[in-house]
Write a protein that holds these residues in place. Sequence first.
Motif, mmCIF file in Angstrom:
data_model
loop_
_atom_site.group_PDB
_atom_site.id
_atom_site.type_symbol
_atom_site.label_atom_id
_atom_site.label_comp_id
_atom_site.label_asym_id
_atom_site.label_seq_id
_atom_site.Cartn_x
_atom_site.Cartn_y
_atom_site.Cartn_z
ATOM 1 N N GLY A 260 0.799 -1.225 0.000
ATOM 2 C CA GLY A 260 0.000 0.000 0.000
ATOM 3 C C GLY A 260 0.833 1.278 0.000
ATOM 4 O O GLY A 260 0.294 2.374 0.130
ATOM 5 N N SER A 261 2.143 1.138 -0.128
ATOM 6 C CA SER A 261 2.972 2.356 -0.088
ATOM 7 C C SER A 261 3.006 3.052 -1.451
ATOM 8 O O SER A 261 2.459 2.550 -2.436
ATOM 9 N N ILE A 287 3.432 -7.647 -9.554
ATOM 10 C CA ILE A 287 3.724 -7.544 -8.099
ATOM 11 C C ILE A 287 3.193 -6.214 -7.555
ATOM 12 O O ILE A 287 2.607 -6.144 -6.485
ATOM 13 N N ARG A 288 3.367 -5.182 -8.351
ATOM 14 C CA ARG A 288 2.934 -3.842 -7.904
ATOM 15 C C ARG A 288 1.431 -3.828 -7.655
ATOM 16 O O ARG A 288 0.955 -3.306 -6.629
ATOM 17 N N HIS A 289 0.702 -4.433 -8.577
ATOM 18 C CA HIS A 289 -0.752 -4.450 -8.411
ATOM 19 C C HIS A 289 -1.165 -5.304 -7.222
ATOM 20 O O HIS A 289 -2.021 -4.915 -6.439
ATOM 21 N N GLU A 290 -0.492 -6.456 -7.101
ATOM 22 C CA GLU A 290 -0.824 -7.349 -5.976
ATOM 23 C C GLU A 290 -0.585 -6.656 -4.636
ATOM 24 O O GLU A 290 -1.343 -6.830 -3.695
ATOM 25 N N ARG A 291 0.481 -5.882 -4.587
ATOM 26 C CA ARG A 291 0.858 -5.276 -3.302
ATOM 27 C C ARG A 291 0.349 -3.845 -3.168
ATOM 28 O O ARG A 291 0.684 -3.133 -2.222
ATOM 29 N N ASN A 305 2.438 4.075 -22.591
ATOM 30 C CA ASN A 305 2.369 3.276 -21.357
ATOM 31 C C ASN A 305 1.662 4.026 -20.235
ATOM 32 O O ASN A 305 0.857 3.451 -19.512
ATOM 33 N N GLU A 306 2.003 5.300 -20.089
ATOM 34 C CA GLU A 306 1.385 6.074 -19.019
ATOM 35 C C GLU A 306 -0.116 6.213 -19.240
ATOM 36 O O GLU A 306 -0.913 6.103 -18.301
ATOM 37 N N GLU A 315 -6.362 4.344 -9.675
ATOM 38 C CA GLU A 315 -6.107 4.494 -8.235
ATOM 39 C C GLU A 315 -4.625 4.258 -7.892
ATOM 40 O O GLU A 315 -4.129 4.756 -6.880
ATOM 41 N N LEU A 316 -3.917 3.539 -8.756
ATOM 42 C CA LEU A 316 -2.489 3.280 -8.472
ATOM 43 C C LEU A 316 -1.566 4.155 -9.313
ATOM 44 O O LEU A 316 -0.345 4.086 -9.170
#
Lengths: 377, 216
Positions: A260-261, A287-291, A305-306, A315-316
């Motif tokens: 969540g950081s 991994i980024r989405h999972e965490r 990409n952006e 949200e991320l």
Amino acid sequence: MFNVKNITKKYSDVGNVYRGYKDVSFRIKKGEVICILGESGSGKSALLKSLVDLEKPDNGSISFEDNTTTSSYVSQEYTLWPHLTVLENMTLVPELNSSTKQSFRIEAMELLERFNLLSHAGNYPHELSGGQKQRVALLRAVMTKPDILFLDEVTSALDPELTKSVLDMVRVLAKDGYTMILVTHHLSFAMSVAHRIFFLDQGELVADQDSVSFFSKQINPKIKSFITEIARKDENISVYKGREQFQAYHLNLMRHLPEGSAVYVAGAVADSWYEPMGDLYDTYEKIRHERNISWNMVMYAHGKNEQRLVSEKPELNQFKLMSRNIQNPANYNVFGDTVITQIFEDEPTIIEIKNQNIADAYMRFFEELWRASEAFK
Amino acid sequence: MFKILLEYQNLFLGGFLTTLKLIGIIALIGIPLGILFGVVASRYSNTMKQILKSLKFFTKIVPVLVLLFWLHYPLQGLLNIVIDPFWTTILALSFVNTIAVGYLVYTELELLPKSYYEAGVTLGLNKKQAITNIELPILKRRISPGILLLQATMLEYTLFASLISVSELFRVSQTINSMVYQPVPIYSLLVLFFMLILIPLHLYINHLQKKTIKYV
């Protein structure tokens, strides 16, 4: 408060190596902290010695805007007077120069107490550790109430543990508002404390930049190589060079950042980051989405990409565009107590600095950029 | 031993006082002149530095006894003058003492880190304040043991004065021995006299040396 105009000092000029400094000019404002960097023999200490009037420049001028400006100098050597106690070392100069012959003992004791050295007030220098000696030398300089403090590699003779105690004290003095000019080889320290960085190359002042620009937007190849080289030796700095290390660093980061950081990125240039990540980008993103780790970016320009990221996971992915028309081939990221600078030229390189003060300083810079940037559309 | 001491107390006392006078005058001349010579040679005059170095070399190669004899016999013969052997001894040993102290001060001044002085000046002291409050006290601590050690050596050199007929302690002991021939108690007394002076002096020098190593 302090003007230096075209000063030059030449000790020798053997072969192609110039010893001294040449045609140096700058102006210092009250409250500024200046760090002088450069390779050994580049003229840093020679310049400082001229600024404190220990050695006259061959030509040029050094002038103070106010004739009553006072300065103090702490050198890299241990210069506490061996026949005097810590307290006597601190009070000798103010007492000799006081017209009222007042005692400065209480003031000295208060300073010693503030920096946890009070128990050493009655000790002689030979009874102190190297770090304690240099901290007392700094306080002795402060006791004279100087307008400018000149510090010449005050930690060069110390091991890392003692170095930290001395640098922490310099940081506190900088926060107290002292105008300081210091020679150092600790990059992380320079980044955290300096308003401006001077870089001397064979006696020439080749850079006079604010510290953020100096470290993250450096275009001078010699300075870049110096930063990388010194960074390798700095205990707080790690350098990751090449595609494999670049990818491994980012994957590792995603695995170890707290869930969540957020990662704050300033100076991103469109799709340049994705290319060195190669096929491992998908793993990284998974991994980024999972965490649940978010990206907050201020960018010079955005790419496909952006756009995709914002539409897929808004949200991320919070992105803003800087209202600038430049594209710098480097960016910096902040997370927790860490700042990384990424360089995408030639081979991708990451310079990681673990230092809360630097992270805080960069975060403030990021927030300013964020406020001044336009929302991503 | 004490019987002989009591019997010849006036002679012993006379010899003892002559020895004390010799070392007192030699120290009074040699220490201040030597300090002055050393300071000038180190800080003010290159010529004096060369002279000091040459004289130091001279005192290394010419033994003190040879110098004393040369001043007592050939020099006075050449100049056709007669000087009291007491003052010839003072002249020879004061010269040696001055050169030795001067060289000690010169060396210590050369070794004294400049950074102590520079720290004072860059913190706001003027040159005079930095010299009197920083350099001189440090120098004093560094040279004191060496100067005292030299005076102990000078005291030992005063024994040579007996060879040119100065009635100092050794000469007096020899004279008494020639009268009563009791070498054991007489020369034991001489040992005792020197021990009485040199033991406390050397203990004090050791104390100063230890302190100097620690402090400076």
